[in-house]
Motif scaffolding. Structure first.
Motif, short mmCIF file in Angstrom:
data_model
loop_
_atom_site.label_atom_id
_atom_site.label_comp_id
_atom_site.label_asym_id
_atom_site.label_seq_id
_atom_site.Cartn_x
_atom_site.Cartn_y
_atom_site.Cartn_z
N PRO A 125 41.59 29.31 52.50
CA PRO A 125 42.01 29.20 51.10
C PRO A 125 41.53 30.37 50.25
N VAL A 126 42.25 30.63 49.18
CA VAL A 126 41.91 31.68 48.21
C VAL A 126 40.59 31.32 47.52
N HIS A 127 39.76 32.33 47.28
CA HIS A 127 38.55 32.15 46.48
C HIS A 127 38.81 32.71 45.10
N ARG A 128 38.36 31.98 44.08
CA ARG A 128 38.56 32.41 42.68
C ARG A 128 37.25 32.26 41.92
N TRP A 129 36.96 33.25 41.08
CA TRP A 129 35.77 33.20 40.24
C TRP A 129 36.14 33.68 38.85
N ARG A 130 35.44 33.15 37.84
CA ARG A 130 35.59 33.61 36.46
C ARG A 130 34.22 34.11 35.99
#
Length: 82
Positions: free
Chosen positions: A71-76
């Protein structure tokens, strides 16, 4: 108003990194971010960093499932003063 940096990182199925990169480049973001940078790394990884005014965040969509190794990893991230 604070800025936000979004990091989006995906790993393609072995040997399909170029296809994932092409898919990422074809994805429009509307509205456009203040800045957008795309990076690659071995093995078959693509990283996109976009900068936004707070409240105007637009995420990249999920790539086609058969293209991904995981799965894609996302961070803000929000900036802090030095």
């Amino acid at each position: 108003m604070a800025a936000v940096a979004l990091m989006w990182e995906a790993r393609a199925v072995a040997g399909r990194g170029a296809e994932l990169l092409a898919w990422v480049r074809d994805q429009p973001l509307d509205p456009a971010p203040e800045r957008r940078e795309t990076f690659t790394a071995e093995p078959d990884r693509v990283l996109v960093i976009t900068w936004w005014p707070a409240g105007q965040l637009v995420e990249l969509p999920e790539p086609p499932a058969g293209l991904l190794h995981r799965p894609v990893h996302r961070w803000r991230f929000t900036p802090v003063e030095d």
